[in-house]
Scaffold this active site. Sequence first.
Site, PDB file in Angstrom:
ATOM      1  N   THR A  24       0.835  -1.124  -0.074  1.00 20.94           N
ATOM      2  CA  THR A  24       0.112   0.027  -0.006  1.00 20.94           C
ATOM      3  C   THR A  24       0.797   1.268   0.022  1.00 20.94           C
ATOM      4  O   THR A  24       0.621   2.282  -0.576  1.00 20.94           O
ATOM      5  CB  THR A  24      -0.927  -0.158   1.325  1.00 20.94           C
ATOM      6  N   SER A  71       1.407  -7.949  -0.360  1.00 19.16           N
ATOM      7  CA  SER A  71       2.328  -8.652   0.389  1.00 19.16           C
ATOM      8  C   SER A  71       1.479 -10.097   0.590  1.00 19.16           C
ATOM      9  O   SER A  71       2.150 -10.886   0.750  1.00 19.16           O
ATOM     10  CB  SER A  71       2.536  -7.873   1.607  1.00 19.16           C
ATOM     11  N   THR A 104       1.428  -4.225   4.216  1.00 20.03           N
ATOM     12  CA  THR A 104       1.375  -4.380   5.767  1.00 20.03           C
ATOM     13  C   THR A 104       0.681  -5.882   6.151  1.00 20.03           C
ATOM     14  O   THR A 104       0.905  -6.298   7.090  1.00 20.03           O
ATOM     15  CB  THR A 104       0.533  -3.211   6.343  1.00 20.03           C
TER      16      THR A 104
HETATM   17  C1  SIN Z   1      -0.375  -5.312   1.014  1.00 22.53           C
HETATM   18  O1  SIN Z   1      -0.142  -6.019   2.094  1.00 22.53           O
HETATM   19  O2  SIN Z   1       0.512  -5.388   0.015  1.00 22.53           O
HETATM   20  C2  SIN Z   1      -1.392  -4.527   0.906  1.00 22.53           C
HETATM   21  C3  SIN Z   1      -2.109  -3.866   2.117  1.00 22.53           C
HETATM   22  C4  SIN Z   1      -1.063  -3.001   3.025  1.00 22.53           C
HETATM   23  O3  SIN Z   1       0.024  -2.540   2.331  1.00 22.53           O
HETATM   24  O4  SIN Z   1      -1.655  -2.342   3.629  1.00 22.53           O
END
Ligand code: SIN
Length: 341
Positions: A24, A71, A104
């Site tokens: 994100t 992720s 995240t």
């Molecule tokens: C991810 O984990 O790639 C998408 C969500 C985020 O980064 O908060």
Amino acid sequence: MNVLPLTHPGKRRPRLTLLALGGTIAGKANQSTVYAGYQAAVADISEVLSSVPELSGVADIQTRQLFQVASQDMASQHLLALGKEINVLLSRPDCDGVVITQGTNTLEETSFFLNLVVRSHKPVVVTGAMRPSTSLSADGPMNLYRASVVAASPQARGRGVMVVMNDQILGARDVHKTDTMTVDSFKAPLFGVMGLVADNVCHFYRSGIRCHTLDSEFDISETQELPKVDIVYGYQDDDRALLDACVESGSKGVVLAGAGTAAISARLVPAVKDAIASGVAVVRVSRSSLGLVGHNVEFDDDVYGTSSGDTLNPAKARILLMLALTRFSSRASIQACFDRY
Ligand code: SIN
């Protein structure tokens, strides 16, 4: 207080490498106030960096777009490539620390993996963002700035891999993503923050004592693949089908996320016995987000041959079990890993 030798004792500017993996922090939405139409992992690292021109005041920064993924799409091949890349970078005298930007959703897993495989005392800091880069009050730029301040600080040496989010420095072993949306999602509720970043200075208050980085026995330099380890969740009405499916599909280890202190239902016990009889390592952790799963508590580990997962959550226990299985097969050795890391 432990005083460690300075990497760059004030004689020159710190030199950091920024590895971008997506998430994100590199995400964009159609509107600044809603997440509808939002996509993670689209802005490349030069675009992310251009939103933080203040970084030039912190360090000389090299960048590398290692992956561009959400992720949840990361897998052990990403972790192995990332860990090897970081170890090469940190072995060089011209790299004082590494900052990683990633999504995240699985940041807890990446940071704990790195905590166990990085072969250096130089700082490694993982960060991300809860809001896409196009949001009103996007948190990514400040998180990246703060993470770089920590990675550039000689005080951050030797503390294991850290996560910096929302002005807090959190140890990779203990950090949890506690909320799906809020910018203060990342916390270490059981053991607390390691430190704070304020006014461009990091303030450390504590370090974890579990083994990490140079004290860790896990060496991935020659590892091409990690053993398959799956997670099975315990719930009312659970039955043996999912655990059996793991064994049949070739799992070398299973993390059982049991209720409370990792209690295992009577329905699952025969499947646990069969899994262990066929050579699969079974580790009990709690599906509750916090607390200790002690050995032989709620379940007779010594009778059944299971291991107890201490305070690790299921996702982190899976990371440790994969690494443990690269070195050990006996239950005693696997249990020792959960007692040590
Ligand atoms: C991810 O984990 O790639 C998408 C969500 C985020 O980064 O908060």
